[in-house]
Design a protein around this motif. Structure first.
Motif, short mmCIF file in Angstrom:
data_model
loop_
_atom_site.label_atom_id
_atom_site.label_comp_id
_atom_site.label_asym_id
_atom_site.label_seq_id
_atom_site.Cartn_x
_atom_site.Cartn_y
_atom_site.Cartn_z
N GLU A 102 0.81 -1.11 -0.01
CA GLU A 102 -0.05 0.20 0.10
C GLU A 102 0.85 1.36 -0.09
N HIS A 103 2.10 1.08 0.20
CA HIS A 103 3.03 2.36 0.25
C HIS A 103 4.00 2.17 -1.04
N ALA A 104 3.70 1.51 -1.96
CA ALA A 104 4.54 1.43 -3.11
C ALA A 104 4.69 2.55 -3.97
N GLY A 105 3.76 3.52 -3.47
CA GLY A 105 3.79 4.77 -4.50
C GLY A 105 4.90 5.71 -3.98
N PHE A 106 5.60 5.46 -2.80
CA PHE A 106 6.65 6.33 -2.05
C PHE A 106 7.84 5.90 -2.58
N PRO A 107 9.10 6.59 -2.91
CA PRO A 107 10.27 5.97 -3.12
C PRO A 107 10.83 5.66 -1.75
N ARG A 166 -8.94 11.79 8.46
CA ARG A 166 -10.39 10.84 8.46
C ARG A 166 -10.03 9.59 9.18
N PRO A 167 -11.30 9.09 9.62
CA PRO A 167 -11.13 7.75 10.21
C PRO A 167 -10.40 6.73 9.34
N LEU A 168 -9.88 5.73 9.84
CA LEU A 168 -9.32 4.69 8.93
C LEU A 168 -10.29 3.85 7.81
N ALA A 169 -11.51 3.64 8.80
CA ALA A 169 -12.66 2.85 8.08
C ALA A 169 -13.18 3.63 6.87
N GLU A 170 -13.14 4.97 7.01
CA GLU A 170 -13.67 5.85 5.87
C GLU A 170 -12.79 5.78 4.69
N PRO A 229 -11.41 1.77 1.70
CA PRO A 229 -11.65 1.16 0.40
C PRO A 229 -10.74 1.83 -0.59
N ASP A 230 -10.34 3.21 -0.35
CA ASP A 230 -9.52 3.69 -1.19
C ASP A 230 -8.16 3.33 -1.06
N LEU A 231 -7.86 3.09 -0.01
CA LEU A 231 -6.48 2.56 0.46
C LEU A 231 -6.05 1.26 -0.09
N ALA A 239 -7.73 0.09 -2.68
CA ALA A 239 -7.83 -0.01 -4.23
C ALA A 239 -6.71 0.56 -4.85
N LYS A 240 -6.08 1.89 -4.30
CA LYS A 240 -5.20 2.76 -4.82
C LYS A 240 -3.98 2.89 -3.94
N GLY A 241 -3.92 2.76 -2.82
CA GLY A 241 -2.70 2.78 -1.95
C GLY A 241 -2.79 4.08 -1.37
N VAL A 242 -1.78 4.29 -0.46
CA VAL A 242 -1.69 5.21 0.42
C VAL A 242 -1.70 6.74 -0.22
N ARG A 243 -0.85 6.86 -1.28
CA ARG A 243 -0.34 7.97 -1.95
C ARG A 243 -1.89 8.53 -2.67
N ALA A 244 -2.73 7.63 -2.98
CA ALA A 244 -4.11 8.37 -3.71
C ALA A 244 -4.79 9.26 -2.38
N VAL A 245 -4.49 8.75 -1.07
CA VAL A 245 -5.29 9.11 -0.14
C VAL A 245 -4.64 10.45 0.49
N SER A 246 -3.27 10.03 0.65
CA SER A 246 -2.47 11.22 1.51
C SER A 246 -1.16 11.59 0.76
#
Length: 251
Positions: free
Chosen positions: A78-83, A179-183, A186-188, A190-197
């Motif tokens: 989930e953190h693969a978007g970060f060097p 935001r709460p982790l549960a919220e 789904p995006d985490l 599907a898309k990884g952490v970088r898409a959210v933060s």
């Protein structure tokens, strides 16, 4: 971080290892923790909690308690978007855990994996569950901070200010997703952490302090020691509170 002394498996010679010791195996990760915390954060925390829990347990148990070298790579996709992030994935982590504990079981009485990364949980459940089905005295427990934020926020920043302040960079301008982790889960997924933060932070490091970190680490170590001592486990091998009825035999 204090010296392990007699708890340090890596620093021991083989005659120093007594019969059937309890071995704590820290499991961490190498992954982004925002722009202010080191990639080693989860591993540093798992190692520190295991060390302190070993010190507590030594005063409560008759046998030897050892801390093995930490496993620094985990399932961090989930953190693969970060060097800087290094993830070995679930399949490889599963194999490493299974084979490591099988090897330890040749001479250790019990093995407890002390986990510092939430992404490892699914693999730990599966791997330790299998090991227990094979008859090995294995269990696992997470370094949990009830009420803490999810990733690189005030909880982990405070802990690192206490354990390794020289590795913490300025964080006054760091912004994370609060935001709460549960919220956001789904995006985490599907898309990884970088898409959210974009910063990689899930939470807010504002208000972090070494004193707060000291209390968090002490609470984590106390919980880990109490659950290891209580020996109550879920079917997967996860240690639970000693006051909770155990669904299976102790580890």
């Amino acid at each position: 971080m204090p010296s392990l002394g007699e708890h340090d498996l890596a620093g021991a010679a083989w005659p120093d290892v007594l019969a059937d010791p309890l071995v704590l195996l820290p499991v961490g990760s190498t992954e982004q923790h925002g722009p202010h915390l080191p990639l080693s954060t989860d591993t540093v925390i798992a190692q520190a909690v295991a060390e302190r829990a070993a010190g507590i347990l030594r005063g409560r148990t008759a046998g030897q308690v050892l801390v093995a070298p930490a496993m620094p790579y985990g399932a961090s996709g989930e953190h693969a978007g970060f060097p800087g992030t290094i993830s070995i994935g679930h399949a490889a982590l599963y194999a490493v855990i299974v084979e490591t504990v099988r090897s330890l079981a040749l001479w250790a009485g019990r093995v407890v994996l002390v986990n510092g990364h939430g992404g490892n949980v699914r693999t730990l459940d599966a791997a330790v569950g299998r090991l227990r089905a094979e008859g090995h005295e294995a269990a696992w427990i997470g370094c949990e901070a009830p009420g803490g934020d999810a990733h690189a926020g005030v909880t982990e920043t405070s802990v690192m200010l206490y354990l390794a302040p020289h590795l913490v960079q300025p964080f006054g301008e760091v912004e994370g997703d609060t935001r709460p982790l549960a919220e956001i889960m789904p995006d985490l997924v599907a898309k990884g952490v970088r898409a959210v933060s974009p910063s990689g932070v899930l939470g807010d490091p504002a208000g972090s302090s070494a004193e707060r970190g000291r209390a968090i680490v002490a609470a984590m170590a106390s919980t880990v020691a109490a659950r290891i001592g209580g020996g109550r486990v879920e079917e997967s091998g996860r240690l639970i509170d000693p006051g909770v009825a155990s669904p299976g035999p102790p580890p």
